[in-house]
Design a protein around this motif. Sequence first.
Motif, PDB file in Angstrom:
ATOM      1  N   GLU A 177       0.804  -1.220   0.000  1.00  0.00           N
ATOM      2  CA  GLU A 177       0.000   0.000   0.000  1.00  0.00           C
ATOM      3  C   GLU A 177       0.837   1.269   0.000  1.00  0.00           C
ATOM      4  OE1 GLU A 177      -2.818  -0.432  -0.766  1.00  0.00           O
ATOM      5  OE2 GLU A 177      -3.382  -2.420  -0.084  1.00  0.00           O
ATOM      6  N   VAL A 178       2.123   1.161   0.238  1.00  0.00           N
ATOM      7  CA  VAL A 178       2.994   2.342   0.189  1.00  0.00           C
ATOM      8  C   VAL A 178       2.896   3.034  -1.166  1.00  0.00           C
ATOM      9  CG1 VAL A 178       5.425   3.019   0.034  1.00  0.00           C
ATOM     10  CG2 VAL A 178       4.636   1.698   1.987  1.00  0.00           C
ATOM     11  N   SER A 179       2.823   2.249  -2.231  1.00  0.00           N
ATOM     12  CA  SER A 179       2.776   2.824  -3.577  1.00  0.00           C
ATOM     13  C   SER A 179       1.363   2.844  -4.155  1.00  0.00           C
ATOM     14  CB  SER A 179       3.691   2.027  -4.517  1.00  0.00           C
ATOM     15  OG  SER A 179       3.313   0.659  -4.543  1.00  0.00           O
ATOM     16  N   ASN A 180       0.358   2.573  -3.318  1.00  0.00           N
ATOM     17  CA  ASN A 180      -1.018   2.472  -3.801  1.00  0.00           C
ATOM     18  C   ASN A 180      -1.553   3.788  -4.353  1.00  0.00           C
ATOM     19  OD1 ASN A 180      -4.097   2.855  -3.110  1.00  0.00           O
ATOM     20  ND2 ASN A 180      -3.827   0.655  -3.322  1.00  0.00           N
ATOM     21  N   PHE A 181      -1.400   4.866  -3.588  1.00  0.00           N
ATOM     22  CA  PHE A 181      -2.019   6.138  -3.985  1.00  0.00           C
ATOM     23  C   PHE A 181      -1.457   6.690  -5.293  1.00  0.00           C
ATOM     24  CE2 PHE A 181      -2.219  10.810  -3.814  1.00  0.00           C
ATOM     25  CZ  PHE A 181      -3.600  10.964  -3.853  1.00  0.00           C
ATOM     26  N   PRO A 182      -0.130   6.846  -5.442  1.00  0.00           N
ATOM     27  CA  PRO A 182       0.365   7.353  -6.730  1.00  0.00           C
ATOM     28  C   PRO A 182       0.064   6.423  -7.893  1.00  0.00           C
ATOM     29  CG  PRO A 182       2.192   6.614  -5.357  1.00  0.00           C
ATOM     30  CD  PRO A 182       0.973   6.646  -4.483  1.00  0.00           C
ATOM     31  N   MET A 183       0.004   5.092  -7.618  1.00  0.00           N
ATOM     32  CA  MET A 183      -0.313   4.154  -8.684  1.00  0.00           C
ATOM     33  C   MET A 183      -1.704   4.414  -9.258  1.00  0.00           C
ATOM     34  SD  MET A 183      -0.948   0.071  -8.344  1.00  0.00           S
ATOM     35  CE  MET A 183      -2.444   0.377  -7.423  1.00  0.00           C
ATOM     36  N   HIS A 184      -2.684   4.556  -8.377  1.00  0.00           N
ATOM     37  CA  HIS A 184      -4.049   4.768  -8.845  1.00  0.00           C
ATOM     38  C   HIS A 184      -4.252   6.187  -9.379  1.00  0.00           C
ATOM     39  CE1 HIS A 184      -5.550   0.886  -7.768  1.00  0.00           C
ATOM     40  NE2 HIS A 184      -5.107   1.005  -6.531  1.00  0.00           N
ATOM     41  N   MET A 185      -3.595   7.155  -8.777  1.00  0.00           N
ATOM     42  CA  MET A 185      -3.770   8.528  -9.242  1.00  0.00           C
ATOM     43  C   MET A 185      -3.237   8.701 -10.659  1.00  0.00           C
ATOM     44  SD  MET A 185      -5.495  10.445  -7.351  1.00  0.00           S
ATOM     45  CE  MET A 185      -5.168  11.863  -8.405  1.00  0.00           C
ATOM     46  N   ARG A 186      -2.157   8.035 -10.988  1.00  0.00           N
ATOM     47  CA  ARG A 186      -1.616   8.158 -12.344  1.00  0.00           C
ATOM     48  C   ARG A 186      -2.587   7.567 -13.359  1.00  0.00           C
ATOM     49  NH1 ARG A 186       1.031   3.322 -13.813  1.00  0.00           N
ATOM     50  NH2 ARG A 186       2.663   4.272 -15.050  1.00  0.00           N
ATOM     51  N   GLN A 187      -3.265   6.470 -12.981  1.00  0.00           N
ATOM     52  CA  GLN A 187      -4.215   5.878 -13.906  1.00  0.00           C
ATOM     53  C   GLN A 187      -5.513   6.683 -13.986  1.00  0.00           C
ATOM     54  OE1 GLN A 187      -3.541   3.873 -16.034  1.00  0.00           O
ATOM     55  NE2 GLN A 187      -5.557   3.428 -16.915  1.00  0.00           N
ATOM     56  N   ILE A 188      -5.897   7.299 -12.878  1.00  0.00           N
ATOM     57  CA  ILE A 188      -7.058   8.189 -12.903  1.00  0.00           C
ATOM     58  C   ILE A 188      -6.770   9.386 -13.806  1.00  0.00           C
ATOM     59  CG2 ILE A 188      -8.407   9.815 -11.514  1.00  0.00           C
ATOM     60  CD1 ILE A 188      -8.262   7.798  -9.223  1.00  0.00           C
ATOM     61  N   LEU A 189      -5.574   9.940 -13.685  1.00  0.00           N
ATOM     62  CA  LEU A 189      -5.194  11.064 -14.541  1.00  0.00           C
ATOM     63  C   LEU A 189      -5.140  10.642 -16.004  1.00  0.00           C
ATOM     64  CD1 LEU A 189      -2.400  12.627 -12.295  1.00  0.00           C
ATOM     65  CD2 LEU A 189      -4.600  13.672 -12.869  1.00  0.00           C
ATOM     66  N   ARG A 190      -4.673   9.433 -16.258  1.00  0.00           N
ATOM     67  CA  ARG A 190      -4.652   8.935 -17.635  1.00  0.00           C
ATOM     68  C   ARG A 190      -6.074   8.813 -18.174  1.00  0.00           C
ATOM     69  NH1 ARG A 190      -1.087   6.190 -20.864  1.00  0.00           N
ATOM     70  NH2 ARG A 190       0.433   6.001 -19.188  1.00  0.00           N
ATOM     71  N   GLY A 191      -6.990   8.298 -17.343  1.00  0.00           N
ATOM     72  CA  GLY A 191      -8.370   8.177 -17.767  1.00  0.00           C
ATOM     73  C   GLY A 191      -9.017   9.524 -18.050  1.00  0.00           C
ATOM     74  N   LEU A 192      -8.540  10.563 -17.366  1.00  0.00           N
ATOM     75  CA  LEU A 192      -9.056  11.917 -17.573  1.00  0.00           C
ATOM     76  C   LEU A 192      -8.274  12.675 -18.648  1.00  0.00           C
ATOM     77  CD1 LEU A 192      -9.608  12.916 -13.828  1.00  0.00           C
ATOM     78  CD2 LEU A 192     -11.337  12.176 -15.487  1.00  0.00           C
TER      79      LEU A 192
END
Length: 326
Positions: A177-192
Motif C-alpha cells: 500500500e505504500v505505492s497504492n495512492f500514486p499508482m491509482h492517481m496516475r491511472q485516474i489522470l490517464r483516464g481523464l
Amino acid sequence: WDYCFFFFSSRRRHTRCSGVSWARRCVQETVSTQSTWERYCMSLTSYFQIFVPSLLIWTILFQFVNNLVKIKTDKPTEDDIKNRIISILHGFYGLFLTLYHILADNPQYDQLNTPFQEFLVISSSAYFLYDQIACFYYNLSDTSLIIHHGLVMIGYNAGVYSGQGLTVGLLGLFYAEVSNFPMHMRQILRGLKKQHTKAFITCELVYLVLYIIARGIFATAMSIKVSFHPNVPVLVKIICAGIVIQSLFFIYRMVPMLKKMYANYLERKSKGVNLYWLSENKACAELSYYKKKSVNNVFCCLLYTSDAADDLLCVDLGGRRIIKKK
C-alpha cells in the motif's frame, strides 16, 4: 479496541496474546472438552463476524461513490476510476493501520496472531473479494488479477487458520500500500486525459520509486528472514516468496519504463516544452511520443506500464485490472 478485537477474533485451541499494547494481557481459552468440529464452527463463526460486515461496507462505499461521483468520460473508464477510489480508501486504511501496529506493537514474525491482526487481515480479505467481484461485474478482470487476489486471500486465511503468521501478511500489506495512492492517481489522470501533465509524470515517478524500494528491497528482505522462522506457516512462506519473486520480475520490467521517462524528459528539455500541473501545454504536440498510443502490458495486478499494445489499458499494483477498448 481491546474488547472489540477480542470479540471478533477467531478462537483457538492455544493461548493467544491479544496484542501487547492493545490488550496488555494474554487470554487463554480452554476448549479441550469440545470436539474438533465444534471448535472449527466456532472459529468459522468468528471469522464471518468480521468478513461479512467488511464485505458489505466495501460494497456500500462503492455504491456511495458510484452515485456521488460523475465523470465525463466513456463508461468503462468511469467505472474503473470509481473502483480505484475505493482501492485508494482501502490503501489508506491498510497503510495507516499497519503502520500504527508496526510502531506501537513491534510485532514479530513468529508470534501468535493478535485480534487486531486478524481484524485487519480479514477485513482486507473482504476488500479483495469485493474488488474481484466488482471487476468481474464491470468486465475489468483478467487471469492475472484472479491469480493475485487468490494468492493474497489464501495467504491471509492460512495465517488466520494456523494462528500464526499474520505479522508477515500485514507487513506485506504495508509494503504494497505504500505505492497504492500514486499508482491509482496516475491511472485516474490517464483516464481523464491528463497524461501529458506534470501531475501525471510526478505520480508515475513516485509510484515506480516507492514500488522498487518497498517491494524490491524491504519485501525481499522480509521474505528471506521469514523463510528461516520455523513457526511461520509453510503456506505463508511459499506465498510470500511467490509474490516477492513476481514483484522482482515486475521491477525488472520497470527499467525500460524509467529509461523511456528519462528519454522523454530529455526531449522536452531540448525542445523547451514545459509541462503544466493539471492542464496540457499545447506545445506537447511537438513531442515525438505525444500521439503514440499507450501500451500497457498486463503485469498481473501488480504493475501498470506505459508501453504495451495498442488495444490494452492498465494493470498495476494492488489489485487493478484491464480496460479493454474496442
